[in-house]
Design an enzyme around this catalytic site. Sequence first.
Site, mmCIF file in Angstrom:
data_model
loop_
_atom_site.group_PDB
_atom_site.id
_atom_site.type_symbol
_atom_site.label_atom_id
_atom_site.label_comp_id
_atom_site.label_asym_id
_atom_site.label_seq_id
_atom_site.Cartn_x
_atom_site.Cartn_y
_atom_site.Cartn_z
ATOM 1 N N GLU A 1 -18.617 19.903 -46.554
ATOM 2 C CA GLU A 1 -19.621 19.623 -45.518
ATOM 3 C C GLU A 1 -20.945 20.323 -45.793
ATOM 4 O O GLU A 1 -22.005 19.833 -45.422
ATOM 5 C CB GLU A 1 -19.095 20.018 -44.138
ATOM 6 C CG GLU A 1 -17.977 19.125 -43.615
ATOM 7 C CD GLU A 1 -16.593 19.534 -44.106
ATOM 8 O OE1 GLU A 1 -16.507 20.451 -44.945
ATOM 9 O OE2 GLU A 1 -15.600 18.937 -43.647
ATOM 10 N N PHE B 1 -5.744 22.505 -32.298
ATOM 11 C CA PHE B 1 -5.862 22.404 -33.752
ATOM 12 C C PHE B 1 -7.276 21.955 -34.136
ATOM 13 O O PHE B 1 -7.806 21.000 -33.584
ATOM 14 C CB PHE B 1 -4.824 21.417 -34.296
ATOM 15 C CG PHE B 1 -4.931 21.209 -35.776
ATOM 16 C CD1 PHE B 1 -4.666 22.263 -36.657
ATOM 17 C CD2 PHE B 1 -5.341 19.994 -36.302
ATOM 18 C CE1 PHE B 1 -4.795 22.084 -38.029
ATOM 19 C CE2 PHE B 1 -5.457 19.816 -37.681
ATOM 20 C CZ PHE B 1 -5.195 20.867 -38.544
ATOM 21 N N GLN B 2 -7.861 22.663 -35.065
ATOM 22 C CA GLN B 2 -9.231 22.396 -35.538
ATOM 23 C C GLN B 2 -10.250 22.413 -34.404
ATOM 24 O O GLN B 2 -11.226 21.672 -34.421
ATOM 25 C CB GLN B 2 -9.303 21.092 -36.336
ATOM 26 C CG GLN B 2 -8.539 21.198 -37.664
ATOM 27 C CD GLN B 2 -8.861 20.071 -38.642
ATOM 28 O OE1 GLN B 2 -9.146 18.958 -38.227
ATOM 29 N NE2 GLN B 2 -8.810 20.381 -39.927
ATOM 30 N N LYS C 1 -13.133 13.611 -29.108
ATOM 31 C CA LYS C 1 -12.442 12.440 -29.643
ATOM 32 C C LYS C 1 -12.227 11.365 -28.572
ATOM 33 O O LYS C 1 -12.360 10.176 -28.839
ATOM 34 C CB LYS C 1 -11.102 12.866 -30.254
ATOM 35 C CG LYS C 1 -10.508 11.810 -31.170
ATOM 36 C CD LYS C 1 -9.359 12.367 -31.998
ATOM 37 C CE LYS C 1 -8.726 11.261 -32.851
ATOM 38 N NZ LYS C 1 -7.611 11.778 -33.661
ATOM 39 N N MET D 1 -32.339 37.074 -60.345
ATOM 40 C CA MET D 1 -33.308 37.707 -59.441
ATOM 41 C C MET D 1 -32.776 39.052 -58.951
ATOM 42 O O MET D 1 -33.524 40.025 -58.843
ATOM 43 C CB MET D 1 -33.619 36.783 -58.263
ATOM 44 C CG MET D 1 -34.752 37.282 -57.386
ATOM 45 S SD MET D 1 -36.292 37.499 -58.306
ATOM 46 C CE MET D 1 -37.086 35.903 -58.069
#
Lengths: 202, 577
Positions: free
Chosen positions: B66, B128-129, B178, B492
């Site tokens: 993502e 969940f999630q 959902k 760097m």
Amino acid sequence: MSEQAPIEKEEYNITVYTENHVGLLNRIAMIFTRRKINIDSLNTSPSEIEGIHRFNIVINETEEVVSKIARQIEKQVEVLKVYYNTNEDVIWQEMALYKVPTDIIAEKAKVERLLRENGARAVVIRKDYTVFETTGHREETDNLIKVLQPFGLIEFVRSARIAIIKGSDGFNRKLREFERDEPGQDAVENEFLNSRDKVFSM
Amino acid sequence: MLTQEKQAPALPETDTLLSGGQALLHALAEEGVDTIFGYPGGAIMPIYDALFDFPGNIQHVLVRHEQGGIHAGQGYARSSGKVGVVFATSGPGATNLITGLADALIDSTPLVCITGQVFAHLLGTDAFQEADVIGITTPVTKWNYQVTDATEIPEVLAKAFHIARTGRPGPVLIDITKNAQLQKFPFQGYKRCDHIRSYRPKPIVRPEYIAQAAELINSAQKPFVLWGQGVILGSAEQEFKAFLEKSGIPAAWTIMGAGALPSDHPQNVGMLGMHGNYGPNVMTNECDVLIAIGMRFDDRVTGRLDKYAKQAKIIHLDIDPAEIDKNVKTTVPVWGDCKETLPLLTQLVEAKQHTQWLAKFREFEQKEIDAVIREELFPASGEMTMGEVIQQLNELTKGEAIIVTDVGQHQMVACRYAKLNHTRSNITSGGLGTMGFALPAAIGAKFGALDRTVVAVIGDGGIQMTIQELGTIMQSGIDVKILILNNQFLGMVRQWQELFHERRYSFVDIQSPDYVQVAKGYGITGRKIDQREDLTGALQDMLAHPGSFLLEVMVTKENNVFPMVPQGCSVSEIRLK
């Protein structure tokens, strides 16, 4: 940052007019958290206009910091307007509740006198305890704690501060401007520019 | 697939029963969205199900992570000027967006991110999630909102796009439970949003401040313009050029502003900031009027603030009132959209040429060429430098390519030396400094500008942070040129350790895989070179190759980027070595 003597912090009352939106409290609070600034007092309430909420936030900071924070708050999509004022520029009140054993108060006439002097009034009187209430400035509500402490103060709580801006003529007219697609000069939401001193002279 | 004209499908008739997912896609189509970068998952499945046979020409690019999705969305937004759209699922899908949201917020990139969320009745149950996505994303979004009822979707999406693209643009996140994605409701059409009463993206321009600014500019002997990305975000490149050419003022850019004025414009005096050019930094403390346009005086630009342009009167043009006086106290604030304010200012400024003043910049430039640039771009011997790779790239692209950079030494070198003829040609993570940005952002940039060559310049550290996006290239068939400048160090950090930590090279010797083999595994042609005589040919191969190509160039290990304004120093204390 600068070499000048540090400017004194003082108490500022920040007034925020907002839409009523879930999560906005968090969005506003995080502006302080991110800068590690402690909020001394926070109150949310309805305003003079239906559907518009009003936050009263008190912090102890320099004017420079407060002005930048005010703009960061005003930048949030659901915030309509932010004002910040010193204590001199607002009428403010805080409410406090004190729970004391009833028997002591009943016995000692002195306590009754002290309560009267401090403008307290009884809210609940029960056999075992009595709850008093006062409204006023911080010093006043603080003072009554000291007064009641020797008489077995059981519990104390103070509300957030609410403040009315002395110089404000309310938000109604402004809101109407906000509701228009093309606001007139009245809305001048860039009014902070007005408060700049004659910006420069040639 | 890629060349089709995108057309929104006709909206369903009023009262047609649509699911929340379908309504969402119609909203995207109505907003002109042609590309979505995303990754499916449990809580966003109804939206993906609606996408499966959605009648419109919305293409979905399946990313590999993502974070890659949101950086691709950023690249797309930056190259195209449109709003980038990203899909992710609930919980880890959404939390993987955070870096990209923070990046997009600080670099003012318009995004609309759609995240799935668990069923509304499970909110707060540690389902969940489930993650508190609204809570987590609040500090890194311009606006966010949780939808729990499908009927809200059209209006909320319209608001999201309006907020993302107007005013100072930024990322917006819409979290949709959902049940709302599944819920069928009678669709009432889609109306784009152009007004929110509590949101004033376009300030009223105050003519008195334009007049004061013009008066200051007209009386200035040594005026100096600093511009930032605001010129690009406001699509004000022409207005900006007209202002510059009439006023004759030398102008320098922040890395976010690069490309708004062509690199070879005679008044373009170079880059500002820590690794910017010598002249612009020194002259900041010499000028008498400083005109800042669409920039925010970042600490990497200003160095030590209490020694920053103290001699100068400051004019600041910005659309965001919170930027005015934030870091640098302004003499004349010009709050507004620079597309509006610049022409007003141009009208009032006198036509001038600051020939002598401009010549002073060129003197400093000569000093910088002698001390730094010649050796960096045209080294006679020794190992290759990053600068000469960019220089050779310039010769071949003639400044026509989009250059996407990651973060670190190669970024500073690429931004300093890349020739840019056009606006929206420099895509980099400026404010947040997100390593791993370049590869996915380049993919998005190409989707946003299919007719242009996109070169991702990446260090050997950054490429390894998001290397999985080679899979996105493989599957989408997108054409991105990947140029890895490998100095076998986190360069760097190593430079700072050398300069400020007595060469204690703590955990900066990063090893690389065989990138050519890795690319090959993804079906991408690659080549690695370490000899100067192969450079031009290899770059030609890369650019001429049909489709993506990975070129790894081994460059000298311990090169430093100079000039440099050390942290805590004034811009005029810039070091040439």
